[in-house]
Design a protein around this motif. Structure first.
Motif, PDB file in Angstrom:
ATOM      1  N   ASP A 202      25.666  37.047  -5.030  1.00 54.55           N
ATOM      2  CA  ASP A 202      27.018  37.585  -5.238  1.00 54.55           C
ATOM      3  C   ASP A 202      27.784  37.667  -3.926  1.00 54.55           C
ATOM      4  OD1 ASP A 202      26.749  37.758  -7.892  1.00 54.55           O
ATOM      5  OD2 ASP A 202      26.435  39.938  -7.993  1.00 54.55           O
TER       6      ASP A 202
ATOM      7  N   PHE B 274       3.325  39.399  -9.640  1.00 52.45           N
ATOM      8  CA  PHE B 274       4.471  39.130 -10.504  1.00 52.45           C
ATOM      9  C   PHE B 274       5.675  38.641  -9.699  1.00 52.45           C
ATOM     10  CE2 PHE B 274       2.092  42.227 -13.137  1.00 52.45           C
ATOM     11  CZ  PHE B 274       1.873  41.389 -14.217  1.00 52.45           C
TER      12      PHE B 274
ATOM     13  N   VAL C  48      10.949  43.177  -9.070  1.00 53.65           N
ATOM     14  CA  VAL C  48      12.306  43.653  -9.384  1.00 53.65           C
ATOM     15  C   VAL C  48      13.136  43.757  -8.102  1.00 53.65           C
ATOM     16  CG1 VAL C  48      13.609  45.631 -10.227  1.00 53.65           C
ATOM     17  CG2 VAL C  48      11.641  44.807 -11.508  1.00 53.65           C
ATOM     18  N   ILE C  49      12.522  44.262  -7.019  1.00 58.37           N
ATOM     19  CA  ILE C  49      13.250  44.383  -5.748  1.00 58.37           C
ATOM     20  C   ILE C  49      13.716  43.015  -5.268  1.00 58.37           C
ATOM     21  CG2 ILE C  49      13.017  44.964  -3.296  1.00 58.37           C
ATOM     22  CD1 ILE C  49      10.970  47.105  -4.171  1.00 58.37           C
TER      23      ILE C  49
ATOM     24  N   HIS D 158      19.985  38.533  -6.429  1.00 55.63           N
ATOM     25  CA  HIS D 158      21.265  38.650  -7.138  1.00 55.63           C
ATOM     26  C   HIS D 158      22.348  39.125  -6.176  1.00 55.63           C
ATOM     27  CE1 HIS D 158      20.712  37.746 -11.372  1.00 55.63           C
ATOM     28  NE2 HIS D 158      19.526  38.316 -11.334  1.00 55.63           N
ATOM     29  N   ILE D 159      22.015  40.149  -5.400  1.00 53.76           N
ATOM     30  CA  ILE D 159      22.989  40.685  -4.447  1.00 53.76           C
ATOM     31  C   ILE D 159      23.388  39.604  -3.446  1.00 53.76           C
ATOM     32  CG2 ILE D 159      23.305  42.350  -2.559  1.00 53.76           C
ATOM     33  CD1 ILE D 159      21.529  44.281  -4.147  1.00 53.76           C
TER      34      ILE D 159
ATOM     35  N   PRO E  48      30.759  44.071  -3.133  1.00 56.26           N
ATOM     36  CA  PRO E  48      30.942  42.665  -3.507  1.00 56.26           C
ATOM     37  C   PRO E  48      29.866  42.185  -4.492  1.00 56.26           C
ATOM     38  CG  PRO E  48      29.985  42.826  -1.318  1.00 56.26           C
ATOM     39  CD  PRO E  48      30.210  44.235  -1.776  1.00 56.26           C
ATOM     40  N   PHE E  49      29.136  43.105  -5.097  1.00 57.71           N
ATOM     41  CA  PHE E  49      28.111  42.714  -6.081  1.00 57.71           C
ATOM     42  C   PHE E  49      27.965  43.836  -7.097  1.00 57.71           C
ATOM     43  CE2 PHE E  49      26.173  44.576  -2.320  1.00 57.71           C
ATOM     44  CZ  PHE E  49      25.464  45.628  -2.858  1.00 57.71           C
TER      45      PHE E  49
ATOM     46  N   PHE F  88       9.425  47.344 -17.578  1.00 57.99           N
ATOM     47  CA  PHE F  88       9.294  47.895 -16.230  1.00 57.99           C
ATOM     48  C   PHE F  88       9.994  49.251 -16.136  1.00 57.99           C
ATOM     49  CE2 PHE F  88      11.164  48.488 -12.006  1.00 57.99           C
ATOM     50  CZ  PHE F  88      10.001  48.602 -11.264  1.00 57.99           C
TER      51      PHE F  88
ATOM     52  N   MET G 111       5.042  44.593  -9.988  1.00 59.63           N
ATOM     53  CA  MET G 111       6.263  44.503 -10.799  1.00 59.63           C
ATOM     54  C   MET G 111       7.453  45.074 -10.039  1.00 59.63           C
ATOM     55  SD  MET G 111       5.000  45.491 -14.595  1.00 59.63           S
ATOM     56  CE  MET G 111       5.676  44.251 -15.680  1.00 59.63           C
ATOM     57  N   SER G 112       7.222  46.175  -9.315  1.00 59.86           N
ATOM     58  CA  SER G 112       8.316  46.759  -8.523  1.00 59.86           C
ATOM     59  C   SER G 112       8.804  45.756  -7.489  1.00 59.86           C
ATOM     60  CB  SER G 112       7.850  48.019  -7.797  1.00 59.86           C
ATOM     61  OG  SER G 112       7.237  48.892  -8.680  1.00 59.86           O
ATOM     62  N   THR G 113       7.849  45.117  -6.799  1.00 63.64           N
ATOM     63  CA  THR G 113       8.218  44.131  -5.783  1.00 63.64           C
ATOM     64  C   THR G 113       9.035  43.016  -6.416  1.00 63.64           C
ATOM     65  OG1 THR G 113       6.080  44.623  -4.798  1.00 63.64           O
ATOM     66  CG2 THR G 113       7.273  42.740  -3.911  1.00 63.64           C
TER      67      THR G 113
ATOM     68  N   THR H 180      31.241  35.492  -2.860  1.00 58.95           N
ATOM     69  CA  THR H 180      32.527  36.057  -2.421  1.00 58.95           C
ATOM     70  C   THR H 180      32.862  35.641  -0.997  1.00 58.95           C
ATOM     71  OG1 THR H 180      31.185  38.036  -2.713  1.00 58.95           O
ATOM     72  CG2 THR H 180      33.416  38.106  -3.573  1.00 58.95           C
TER      73      THR H 180
ATOM     74  N   TRP I 223      11.670  33.718 -11.658  1.00 59.14           N
ATOM     75  CA  TRP I 223      11.063  34.660 -12.603  1.00 59.14           C
ATOM     76  C   TRP I 223      10.760  33.961 -13.919  1.00 59.14           C
ATOM     77  CZ3 TRP I 223       8.413  38.593 -14.091  1.00 59.14           C
ATOM     78  CH2 TRP I 223       8.642  39.224 -15.302  1.00 59.14           C
TER      79      TRP I 223
ATOM     80  N   TYR J 245      22.217  46.062  -9.462  1.00 63.48           N
ATOM     81  CA  TYR J 245      21.164  45.394  -8.694  1.00 63.48           C
ATOM     82  C   TYR J 245      20.671  46.288  -7.563  1.00 63.48           C
ATOM     83  CZ  TYR J 245      22.567  41.220 -11.209  1.00 63.48           C
ATOM     84  OH  TYR J 245      22.846  40.320 -12.198  1.00 63.48           O
TER      85      TYR J 245
ATOM     86  N   ARG K  24      25.535  30.493  -7.757  1.00 66.98           N
ATOM     87  CA  ARG K  24      24.720  30.668  -8.960  1.00 66.98           C
ATOM     88  C   ARG K  24      24.801  29.383  -9.752  1.00 66.98           C
ATOM     89  NH1 ARG K  24      23.605  35.764 -10.796  1.00 66.98           N
ATOM     90  NH2 ARG K  24      24.221  37.434  -9.379  1.00 66.98           N
TER      91      ARG K  24
ATOM     92  N   ALA L 234      16.422  41.485  -7.691  1.00 64.34           N
ATOM     93  CA  ALA L 234      17.714  42.168  -7.566  1.00 64.34           C
ATOM     94  C   ALA L 234      18.355  41.824  -6.222  1.00 64.34           C
ATOM     95  CB  ALA L 234      17.515  43.669  -7.711  1.00 64.34           C
ATOM     96  N   SER L 235      17.536  41.737  -5.159  1.00 65.44           N
ATOM     97  CA  SER L 235      18.079  41.385  -3.837  1.00 65.44           C
ATOM     98  C   SER L 235      18.671  39.976  -3.862  1.00 65.44           C
ATOM     99  CB  SER L 235      16.991  41.457  -2.769  1.00 65.44           C
ATOM    100  OG  SER L 235      16.388  42.716  -2.790  1.00 65.44           O
TER     101      SER L 235
END
Lengths: 252, 307, 353
Positions: B113, B33, B102-103, B109-110, C301-302, C260, B98-100, B117, B217, C306, B124, B106-107
């Motif tokens: 962000d 996934f 999401v990790i 996204h971080i 900063p995020f 999930f 699925m966990s991988t 900054t 995704w 997440y 994005r 999310a990473s």
């Protein structure tokens, strides 16, 4: 009238013919043996009779009723139970629960009846538990009743398989190598027990087994299979002495 | 004509990524996934290279291959291999997958962000048009890249000694280890290649659509459609599957959004998804898995019976 | 103090909803071995039917102009107004409001069950991996249709849902959450009876050894259909409750990430153990709510969410490696006929008959 009749069963897997015009009969209250070298179609026959495979052609009759192509659960309620060559326990459930699963429940096995008829299945449960303990006693498994099936030894698993099918008072029990991996003393006891079930309760057995030394004396009739065909039938002694059968076993 | 070219470019991305999806599926029989997020990692690597090193995104293709390949390799060594050695079942592997996912997402996204900054620029919804790439050039480059990769992968897997051994190892591990092939290493190499190809696909993504951490995704289920269509056990089936899915999505919505249906173009992803669901229900083993002979004989028997 | 109170109310509300989702997945996967990777689809089904009907139903009673209700282009603009006016109308009619609450739960459950029965078609035919992909894609198809087909829940804008507890005045929130907790608790009790019955035993048998269960008289196909219907009905009711709690339904919220999260709760807490599934839900929701509350105090900063997802993902993978049975592992089924076991005198040579 025979309890079980198969009439000209054919079954092929790809290019391999697993069953080739197999017609056998099992009489009520009898022990019928199914012998033959590995790959001769014995297990396929058991799987067709118990509804796991559908035959390509041919018919199966049970108790004067055609049951060809019935699914396994329907055959079980009709009175045919089976065990598996490799034990197939419900590993995360206790020994007692393994037996309770196999009981014939009149209610409580669907989500709605479990909620609405709780009192009724609770009463039934008491009866089934009592019966299960009697069976466990008989198979010397009583002391293991609250252990998970995954903790049992190979021999004990074989006994558990046998115990499960006894829960529903079937008319015909198909046993796929019930003695494999069981020590001689216990094997002898199991065979004696099978024959007493036949004599006292009138249960019929169709047994696939290689350890003929233990079981042949108790059997009433035997079929020998080779390459998907029945090559010999008769009393166990006749069949085992048949030159054709010997030839098949010796890799003819 | 523009629609056809756009469809071709979109299909190139799907083909490059679904080859890898199929390759990893063959190694452990688990749908990865996180494969879509490997595409996103490729896109962000190219963006970072373009902005921080000042090179064109095309020059970042090798970097994207390495970054996504390493991420795939890490997920193999840190997640799948340990679970496989503990005898995990398919559902457990799927939950881990699925966990991988999401990790990684999310990473990303971080990362987006933090970069926004710290560099005071948007990380994005970015496009590569203003980073020195042009629409037409990317269609040509992505097509040439896809063709080159498909040919060299084919030659590697079928004509080199190592490639043949690799295929043997992932397709039939017990036999391969019996004749002395290092199955574990072969699997690792497969994951590296699979991730790398996803990364290359990712470089082309921002030429076409605004890209953010969710992009890969969103692409994942299309890759599944392509892989299942081509047969999840056939690496090069994904090539055909990818082109069919990519073309049918872009051309399909072009036709459906016109008269007489005038469907909203937002229904676009519904096309590959619908194809996938129908496919899974009638021919889950893909085109290569259909028993054509049996189907034909059944159909002809039906004709005889009704006639 | 007031802040703490509203935090606890929010926690209870979200917990009630996710407890139902976790229990429904535990019934399907933990007990029945059915890997439902499309949980969000059934949850969304309940939310969508509530979003599509409740505002319209309530608007019609005090006599809103019918074209405002039935003309999609107008309803899209005025649904929030209609919902607010509907809440005002229901404030004077608590009996009707509670009837609607129950009706929506039943409708949500019905839609969920229907979708569950549809999902059982692939579930009895496909291997786990193919089934997983099929269900994820089906859920995404439902979401794409909902965000584009405006008559359903007003597309990407979403639809407002009236407050069914406005009659309780200042206690409105308290009574609303109280009702949700009551519904969720009732679900716990019902599921507990189910899994400790012959049905629950048949489910676990099917999970452990499907062929043996079939050979011992279990109709595994029917069992799967019924279980997906029940599990999805519960998820549908939870979706309906979610819509009524938030007062709005937005299609794009129902992504596979929700599926999930429910899996995370069940696997972390302990599949095959209802207490485990509840513990998993409480742990996840507790941290999630606390993060929402203290978000503004954390200088990052995020978005801290997440980081939460990343940590939870890592935790789940580690758990799968080192404690795959979860925090509270499965226990043997409850036994009712205890008197028979303690009386050790029976048995002997009696034949089983």
């Amino acid at each position: 009238m025979s309890l079980l009749i198969t009439d000209g069963l054919f079954k092929r897997f790809g290019g391999v013919i697993a069953l080739d015009n197999v017609s056998i009969r099992v009489e009520p209250s009898s022990i019928t043996l199914l012998v033959g070298p590995n790959g001769s179609g014995k297990s396929t026959l058991i799987n067709v009779i118990s509804g796991f495979y559908k035959p390509d052609s041919g018919r199966v009759f049970f108790n004067n009723c055609e049951v060809t192509g019935w699914p396994p659960h329907k055959l079980y309620s009709a009175g045919i139970a089976r065990t598996f060559q490799l034990p197939a326990p419900f590993a995360k459930m206790t020994v007692l629960e393994n037996l309770l699963v196999a009981a014939k429940w009149s209610t409580g096995e669907s989500p709605l009846t479990a909620l609405l008829h709780r009192r009724r299945w609770l009463e039934e449960e008491a009866e089934h538990v009592e019966r299960a303990f009697r069976i466990l006693e008989l198979l010397s498994l009583r002391h293991m009743w609250d252990r998970r099936a995954s903790e049992l030894s190979g021999g004990q698993l074989k006994l558990l398989e046998l115990g499960r099918v006894l829960m529903s008072s079937p008319k015909l029990i198909l046993l796929d190598e019930p003695l494999a991996g069981i020590n001689p003393r216990l094997a002898e006891a199991i065979v004696k027990h099978i024959s007493s079930l036949r004599d006292e309760l009138g249960v019929a057995f169709l047994i696939v087994e290689h350890r003929l030394d233990v079981i042949a004396d108790y059997a009433d009739y035997a079929y020998a299979m080779f390459r998907g065909r029945v090559i010999e039938e008769g009393t166990p002694k006749q069949v085992l002495k048949s030159p054709q059968v010997l030839k098949a076993y010796l890799g003819g | 004509m523009n629609v056809v070219l756009d469809a071709l470019a979109f299909s190139n991305i799907i083909v490059l990524s679904s080859i890898g999806l199929t390759l990893t599926y063959i190694t452990l029989k688990v749908p990865n996934f996180a494969h879509g997020d490997l595409v996103t990692i490729g896109a962000y690597t190219a963006l970072a290279a373009a902005r921080l090193l000042g090179i064109t995104p095309y020059a970042a293709i090798p970097l994207a291959f390495i970054a996504s390949g390493m991420a795939a390799l890490a997920s193999y060594y840190l997640v799948y291999r340990p679970l496989d050695r503990r005898g995990a079942g398919i559902v457990t592997l799927m939950i881990a997958s699925m966990s991988t996912e999401v990790i990684l997402r999310a990473s990303l996204h971080i990362f987006a962000d933090v970069m926004t900054t710290s560099t005071k620029s948007y990380w994005r919804g970015f496009l590569f048009r203003e980073e020195g790439g042009q629409l037409t050039s990317y269609i040509v480059v992505s097509t040439i890249t896809a063709i080159l990769i498909i040919i060299s992968l084919y030659l590697f897997l079928h004509r080199t000694k190592y490639g043949v051994a690799l295929r043997a190892a992932v397709e039939n591990p017990s036999l391969a280890s019996a004749i002395g092939i290092d199955v574990d290493k072969a699997r690792a190499v497969s994951w590296l290649i699979a991730g790398g190809l996803a990364g290359v696909a990712g470089v082309f993504m921002p030429f076409r659509t605004p890209t953010d951490p969710e992009t890969g995704w969103a692409l994942l289920l299309r890759m599944f459609a392509a892989s299942v269509l081509g047969g999840l056990d056939a690496v090069f089936g994904a090539v055909i599957g990818g082109y069919v899915i990519g073309l049918s999505e872009v051309l399909g919505i072009y036709l459906l959004s016109g008269p007489p249906l005038n469907l909203s173009t937002a229904y676009r992803p519904a096309i590959p998804f619908a194809i996938l669901v129908i496919l899974l229900l009638i021919a889950p083993r893909g085109l290569s898995g259909v028993e054509w002979r049996r189907l034909l004989s059944r159909m002809s028997r039906g004709v005889v019976r009704s006639g | 103090m007031a802040e703490l109170f509203s935090f606890l109310l929010g926690l209870a509300a979200f917990y009630s909803i996710y407890q139902m989702l976790a229990l429904s997945l535990n019934l399907e996967y933990g007990y029945g071995g059915l890997p439902n990777f499309g949980k969000v689809m059934f949850f969304a089904g309940g939310a969508f039917v509530t979003g599509a009907l409740l505002t319209r139903l309530v608007a019609l009673s005090p006599g809103a102009p019918p074209d405002m209700v039935w003309d999609v282009s107008k309803f899209k603009i005025y649904n929030t107004l209609l919902a607010t006016r509907g809440s005002g109308y229901l404030a004077t009619n608590p009996l009707l409001a509670l009837t609607l609450f129950a009706l929506m739960l039943i409708l949500g459950a019905g839609v969920g069950a229907l979708l569950g029965i549809l999902a059982s078609y692939p579930a009895v035919r496909l291997r786990e991996d193919y089934l997983g992909v099929t269900l994820i894609v089906s859920g995404e198809l439902l979401r794409i249709v909902a965000r584009n087909y405006e008559p359903l829940v007003c597309g990407t804008l979403g639809v407002s849902v009236p407050n069914l507890f406005a009659w309780a005045g200042t206690y409105s929130e308290l009574i609303k959450v109280g009702s949700m907790v009551a519904v969720s608790t009732a679900t716990v009790l019902l599921i507990n009876i189910m899994v400790n019955s012959p049905y629950g035993r048949a489910l676990r048998a099917m999970r452990d050894q499907e062929a043996a269960a079939a050979s011992l008289g279990k109709d595994v196909v029917l069992l799967k259909i019924k279980t997906l219907a029940v599990g999805s009905a519960i998820a549908g009711a939870a979706g309906s409750m979610y819509a009524m709690y938030l007062g709005a339904v937005v299609a794009d919220e129902f992504t596979p990430l929700k599926t999930f999260i429910v899996w995370l709760m069940v696997v972390m807490g302990g599949a095959g153990n209802n207490a485990g599934a509840c513990l998993g839900a409480l742990t996840y929701i507790g941290i999630d709510r606390a993060l929402t509350l203290f978000k503004h105090l954390i200088p990052l900063p995020f978005d801290v969410n997440y980081l939460y997802y990343t940590v939870m993902g890592v935790a789940l993978i580690l758990l799968l490696m080192y404690r795959p049975e979860g925090i509270l592992p499965e226990r043997p089924g409850r036994l009712y006929a205890t008197t028979e076991i303690s009386s050790d005198s029976r048995g002997g040579q009696a034949a089983p008959h």
